[in-house]
Scaffold this active site. Structure first.
Site, PDB file in Angstrom:
ATOM      1  N   ARG A 231       0.849  -1.185   0.000  1.00 16.18           N
ATOM      2  CA  ARG A 231       0.000   0.000   0.000  1.00 16.18           C
ATOM      3  C   ARG A 231       0.889   1.240   0.000  1.00 16.18           C
ATOM      4  NH1 ARG A 231      -1.917  -3.735   3.641  1.00 16.18           N
ATOM      5  NH2 ARG A 231      -4.030  -4.537   3.238  1.00 16.18           N
ATOM      6  N   HIS A 349      -3.185   2.877  -6.130  1.00 17.32           N
ATOM      7  CA  HIS A 349      -3.857   1.588  -5.978  1.00 17.32           C
ATOM      8  C   HIS A 349      -3.765   0.789  -7.271  1.00 17.32           C
ATOM      9  CE1 HIS A 349      -5.800  -0.202  -2.598  1.00 17.32           C
ATOM     10  NE2 HIS A 349      -6.741  -0.737  -3.348  1.00 17.32           N
TER      11      HIS A 349
END
Length: 406
Positions: A231, A349
């Site tokens: 992430r 993302h």
């Protein structure tokens, strides 16, 4: 029962009848009263009936006095304070809950009492939210409402919270384009190559040293995330002591919270990972090790020549030594995407999903991918994995069809 005669403001004679009763919770005597225009036997009988009804109502009313005046805003504030002190949540989660609570409060008048709120009142508010907010955001706001009511039920003996069962969140049907965009939220190899070339072009045309450094840092970040799949918050939280150069491993033990460091005054503080599953150690390639070594060397140079640079051990930094700002990262990625032929909306993302798709194409099993990227729910990994492998099957059939025609 007894009564008093008095003259009202219209100069008419009236009679106030009284009756007393003992409060079972305080063991003290209290009284109720009614006003009638006459004092005959019939009026006295009517007065006694009304007084008895009031006494019965008082005795049956179990609502605490403080609940009778508790506004929804006060209940929100109390619940949020309780949540901060008892939930054990991370700072980022508390910030999110605080923001959502403020949004909920802004939709409800500050004088509205919580025990007067109906499910239709709440449903109208939720329906309005659904027009301008994503379904996920509306769900977060409704969670706050549910939490506040359950807190009031627990600490104020709010009798009826069945209204929570009567409210629902309007669902929006996803368009074909939205579904396709979600399924294709990763980059093909050719798109990765083009995006990095666009970064090189932008870097080449930046003359200001600080801006050039920021663009170089974001390019390195993009490349590293595509190759390792963490992430963005986890990536920005990487410090030099997380890297084992000899063993070629990386410890992912935190994420960035965008607050000011109390000790240094710098921005961006490392806190625990999103979930316990997110804490992990992964293997990284020689290419990724070399990229990190280059950045660490660059930060040492910056620390030596730039008085404003505060070395706190972070690797993906700005010229002050803080983790590079996420908005800046997104803006630079968008700038590079805009000058490319890529039609997708590329975010950090997307880069994470690109790594997952690469692993799927390499035939890595689902559990191994899930562990590497820190997904606590396998369904999140499976959604990307399934789409990629479905596409691989289609590609295989296309190649078989072409081979048959030869």
């Amino acid at each position: 029962m007894w009564h008093e005669q008095f003259t009202n403001k219209h100069n008419k004679t009236q009679y106030r009848f009284y009756e007393k009763y003992k409060d079972p919770y305080t063991d003290k005597w209290k009284r109720v009263s009614v006003v009638l225009n006459k004092n005959g036997k019939q009026s006295q009988k009517e007065a006694q009936k009304l007084l008895n009804e009031r006494i019965e109502s008082k005795l049956n009313d179990k609502t605490p006095t403080d609940l009778k005046t508790l506004t929804f805003h006060q209940a929100c504030d109390e619940w949020l304070e309780h949540y901060k002190n008892h939930s054990g949540s991370k700072t980022t989660t508390i910030k999110e809950k605080t923001s959502n609570t403020n949004t909920v409060k802004s939709a409800i008048n500050k004088d509205v009492l919580i025990n007067k709120i109906t499910h239709t009142y709440l449903q109208d508010i939720i329906n309005e939210w659904a027009k301008s907010h994503s379904t996920g955001h509306v769900q977060s706001l409704v969670i706050v409402i549910r939490s506040v009511f359950k807190y009031t039920f627990k600490y104020y003996d709010l009798h009826d919270i069945s209204i929570l069962d009567k409210i629902d969140i309007p669902k929006k049907a996803k368009t074909r384009n939205e579904l396709q965009a979600k399924r294709n939220n990763y980059l093909e190899d050719s798109e990765v190559k083009e995006l990095l070339e666009c970064f090189d072009y932008l870097i080449k045309h930046k003359s200001h040293a600080t801006r050039k450094r920021n663009y170089e840092m974001v390019k390195a970040l993009v490349e590293f995330q595509i190759n390792n799949g963490m992430r963005i918050g986890e990536l920005l939280a990487i410090k030099t002591d997380n890297v084992e150069v000899e063993n070629k491993t990386l410890e992912i033990d935190g994420t960035i919270n965008w607050v000011t460091d109390a000790e240094t005054g710098a921005f961006g503080v490392k806190e625990t990972t999103k979930t316990s599953k997110s804490y992990r150690t992964i293997g990284i390639t020689t290419q990724s090790i070399n990229l990190l070594k280059t950045l660490m060397l660059e930060n040492k140079k910056e620390n030596q020549w730039n008085d404003k640079f505060i070395d706190r051990g972070y690797i993906f930094t700005n010229t002050a030594g803080s983790p590079i700002d996420l908005n800046k990262v997104n803006n630079i990625i968008k700038e590079a995407t805009d000058i490319s032929s890529i039609k997708k909306r590329v975010t950090t993302h997307t880069l994470r999903h690109t790594h997952i798709s690469t692993l799927a194409q390499l035939g890595i099993n689902l559990k191994a991918i899930q562990d590497r990227v820190g997904h606590s729910d396998y369904k999140t990994t499976l959604e990307i994995y399934t789409h990629v492998t479905d596409q691989m099957a289609k590609d295989m059939m296309n190649k078989l069809e072409e081979a048959k025609q030869l």
